[in-house]
Design a protein around this motif. Sequence first.
Motif, short mmCIF file in Angstrom:
data_model
loop_
_atom_site.label_atom_id
_atom_site.label_comp_id
_atom_site.label_asym_id
_atom_site.label_seq_id
_atom_site.Cartn_x
_atom_site.Cartn_y
_atom_site.Cartn_z
N ASP A 76 0.84 -1.19 0.00
CA ASP A 76 0.00 0.00 0.00
C ASP A 76 0.88 1.24 0.00
OD1 ASP A 76 -1.86 1.99 0.37
OD2 ASP A 76 -2.73 1.13 2.18
N THR A 77 0.85 1.99 -1.10
CA THR A 77 1.69 3.20 -1.21
C THR A 77 1.18 4.33 -0.33
OG1 THR A 77 0.45 3.91 -3.16
CG2 THR A 77 2.50 2.69 -3.53
N ASN A 78 -0.03 4.20 0.20
CA ASN A 78 -0.52 5.21 1.14
C ASN A 78 0.10 5.02 2.52
OD1 ASN A 78 -2.27 6.47 -0.73
ND2 ASN A 78 -3.79 4.86 -0.39
N GLN A 79 0.64 3.84 2.77
CA GLN A 79 1.23 3.52 4.06
C GLN A 79 2.76 3.57 4.06
OE1 GLN A 79 -0.63 3.00 6.81
NE2 GLN A 79 -2.43 3.40 5.54
#
Length: 91
Positions: A76-79
């Motif tokens: 997850d690139t948001n994390q």
Amino acid sequence: MLKSFILSFFGLFILFINTALGQVRESKSAIKNEVMVRMLDDKNPTYILKSIPQHFNVKIDRVLSPQSDIWLLKFDTNQVNLETVIAEIKK
């Protein structure tokens, strides 16, 4: 003779620099949420997932090469970013 040697050396130097810069440009086009991993000692990639923080949401996508034991992992690139995932995998 010396002049042709210098020109040849300079030409090879330019070719080397161009190749090196091309590799840097290609790395910018990497897929941001994927990383390929080659497992050692016939281990399963779940071994890696146990050592990575769960909030990174790293998941096994698929095996890319069963013979070479190369796997594709997604995260997850948001994390987390690619560099951090790679650093965690190398530990």
